[in-house]
Design an enzyme around this catalytic site. Structure first.
Site, PDB file in Angstrom:
ATOM      1  N   SER A  11       0.586  -1.142   0.191  1.00 30.06           N
ATOM      2  CA  SER A  11       0.055  -0.257   0.323  1.00 30.06           C
ATOM      3  C   SER A  11       1.012   1.031  -0.244  1.00 30.06           C
ATOM      4  O   SER A  11       0.485   2.549  -0.299  1.00 30.06           O
ATOM      5  CB  SER A  11      -1.234   0.203   1.633  1.00 30.06           C
ATOM      6  OG  SER A  11      -2.122  -0.873   0.689  1.00 30.06           O
ATOM      7  N   LYS A  62       0.452   3.961  -2.460  1.00 31.17           N
ATOM      8  CA  LYS A  62      -0.419   4.972  -3.018  1.00 31.17           C
ATOM      9  C   LYS A  62       0.054   6.605  -2.370  1.00 31.17           C
ATOM     10  O   LYS A  62      -0.257   7.544  -2.517  1.00 31.17           O
ATOM     11  CB  LYS A  62      -1.392   4.745  -1.313  1.00 31.17           C
ATOM     12  CG  LYS A  62      -2.181   3.430  -1.659  1.00 31.17           C
ATOM     13  CD  LYS A  62      -3.159   4.118  -0.541  1.00 31.17           C
ATOM     14  CE  LYS A  62      -4.113   2.419  -0.877  1.00 31.17           C
ATOM     15  NZ  LYS A  62      -3.593   0.926  -0.397  1.00 31.17           N
ATOM     16  N   SER A  98      -5.638   4.191   4.321  1.00 28.95           N
ATOM     17  CA  SER A  98      -5.181   3.316   2.805  1.00 28.95           C
ATOM     18  C   SER A  98      -6.459   2.428   2.531  1.00 28.95           C
ATOM     19  O   SER A  98      -7.033   1.622   2.064  1.00 28.95           O
ATOM     20  CB  SER A  98      -4.671   2.482   3.714  1.00 28.95           C
ATOM     21  OG  SER A  98      -3.649   1.371   3.279  1.00 28.95           O
TER      22      SER A  98
END
Length: 531
Positions: A165, A168, A367
């Protein structure tokens, strides 16, 4: 001066009589105290006046001597007004690395007041922690001084690894760079088209603009997600104004292309990626984290909209069906760039998302995979790329390249980091954060402000114990897949210097142990001057 009115005279007489009465009734000790206070006040006033005259003549609120000195020198801190290059010392800002140096280096200010860590010092702090058996292979680290943008310590920093993640961060920077922090995503209703007689003349179309935060729940406050209820209010009002009480409803998802299902497959962490959905396709009342998901978010959103129109007195005949807003597809383009469609269909109503800055912050704090994929596609649309996984990956990569980031060997396959085909380096992600801290790129700052705070917010809320050094000091994006643990963010070290870091490890078999090891590394940065 105006003549005093009689009531004013009486008021002063009463005040004087009251004061003299208190004086007569006071004790000797009280009278001595009052005399001492009065004398002290007079002496203080005399000293102040004398100081002003001693300081020299004044002109327009500034001493003339001070003005003469100012005319001969200019400080780099604050506003620039021109003049010879002489620097006056001033206090260094608490987070000096977030901006340009306030003053020239000196023993009491500037860079010397916030010492830089050294590679050797960081190695002493981090390398014993890198030997933790819970970490997999590879183990890559990049620690960068945010003020200079130079890497101070690296361990396999250029090695490509699965980021999970923390990709991102790149998605957020690319979207903000392409669209700006004030951009808002529109959801629109168009039609009826043509002359309203026969054919599709009684059909209205709900056009998805790519806002996954569009909500069917009640909203309140000044800055809230776009509301499907308000869109229904405005649509019903526009229809009644035109004398229309019965319609058919279509919904347009043509803004996106390619497969809707993420390569990870059906998953409680992400809905099918479509430009029309409500509440991220969640089937419960949650607004972040894993949740049961709709198999067809666009159809569910259209059915909810039809029900809302009926509640507002508009007859909706039959079930909503997929449709194009206009024969040439310009209604979808209208949702993209905020213009009304011109080929027959007209815009009836629209709602707009929160600004992109807020979407980026929400994406990073929680997230949020649905927002991440939406923002990657918004970046693709801005670049003229197809709004699918492949086009979004190309558009994000191009934006990072335009920011002169180190992309050698990098592959960006999605916006969320759920795809294991993503491969980037710790050095790249650290430099993404450096760009976000760069005063020349204020539009990227939401990437920093959206980072979870250790022990307090988002995905770091449950990490870092109350007595942990990094608690409240570390701000970082987390990344977790099976066998993948990553952490990237910012930390202020013991000397007050802002550092950027990216820690990545793949092949882990003890996810909790690996997570704790990464947290200890970030805490180590907070705990040392590392010189």
């Amino acid at each position: 001066m105006p003549e005093a009115r009689s009531w004013q005279v009486r008021w002063w007489q009463n005040r004087w009589q009251s004061a003299t009465g208190r004086w007569r009734s006071a004790t000797v000790e009280q009278r001595r105290t009052w005399r001492l206070s009065a004398v002290s006040a007079v002496v203080g006033l005399v000293v102040a006046v004398a100081s002003v005259f001693a300081a020299g003549p004044w002109d327009s609120g500034q001493r003339t001597a001070e003005r003469a000195r100012a005319a001969g020198s200019t400080a780099t801190g604050g506003e620039r007004h021109g003049g010879p290059s002489r620097v006056a010392p001033s206090a260094s800002p608490v987070l000096a690395p977030l901006g340009t140096a306030a003053v020239a280096p000196s023993p009491d200010s500037g860079d010397d007041a916030v010492p830089r860590p050294t590679g050797a010092g960081l190695a002493d702090a981090l390398e014993p922690l890198l030997d933790d058996g819970a970490l997999g292979r590879p183990r890559s680290v990049s620690v960068v001084d945010a003020a200079t943008g130079r890497q101070v310590y690296g361990a396999r920093a250029d090695t490509q690894a699965v980021p999970a993640s923390i990709i991102k961060l790149a998605t957020g920077v690319a979207a903000l760079s392409a669209l700006g922090p004030d951009h808002r995503i529109r959801t629109t209703v168009v039609g009826p088209d043509g002359d309203g007689k026969g054919g599709d003349g009684d059909r209205i179309v709900l056009v998805g603009g790519g806002d996954p935060t569009l909500t069917a729940h009640p909203v309140k406050g000044a800055d809230h997600p776009a509301s499907l209820r308000r869109l229904a209010d405005r649509t019903a009002a526009a229809l009644r104004k035109s004398g229309t009480e019965s319609v058919r409803l279509g919904y347009d998802t043509s803004l996106y292309s390619g497969p809707a299902l993420h390569p990870i497959g059906p998953n409680e962490n992400i809905s099918p990626v479509t430009p029309l959905m409500i509440d991220e396709g969640r089937l419960d009342d949650s607004d972040h984290g894993p949740a049961p998901r709709s198999e067809d978010p666009a159809a569910d959103a259209a059915r909810a909209f039809a029900s809302m129109l009926r509640d507002r007195g508009i007859e909706v005949r039959g079930e909503p069906r997929p449709a194009k807003a206009a024969k040439t597809g310009k209604a979808a383009k209208a949702a993209k760039d905020g213009k009304a469609a011109k080929d027959g269909a007209k815009e009836l109503a629209t709602v707009r998302s929160q600004p992109l800055s807020a979407l980026v912050e929400r994406m990073l704090t929680n997230s949020d995979n649905d927002i991440a994929e939406a923002l990657a596609r918004q970046t693709a649309i801005a670049a003229g790329e197809p709004a699918g996984f492949d086009g979004a990956g190309r558009a994000v990569t191009a934006r990072l390249r335009a920011l002169r980031l180190p992309l050698s060997g990098a592959r960006i396959a999605d916006g969320s980091g759920l795809d294991r085909a993503d491969h980037v380096s710790a050095a790249l992600l650290a430099q993404v954060l450096v760009r976000a801290a760069d005063p020349d790129h204020p539009e990227l700052r939401p990437v920093l402000t959206g980072l979870p705070v250790a022990g307090f917010t988002g995905t770091l809320r449950g990490r870092y114990a109350r007595d942990a050094v990094g608690r409240g000091v570390v701000r970082a994006k987390t990344g977790t897949l099976t066998g993948v643990n990553t952490l990237a963010g910012t930390v202020v070290d013991a000397d007050g210097r802002l550092l950027v870091f990216a820690f990545m490890t793949n092949g882990t078999t003890d996810p909790q142990g690996a997570q704790r090891a990464l947290d200890r590394m970030a805490s180590a940065l907070a705990n040392c001057g590392c010189r």
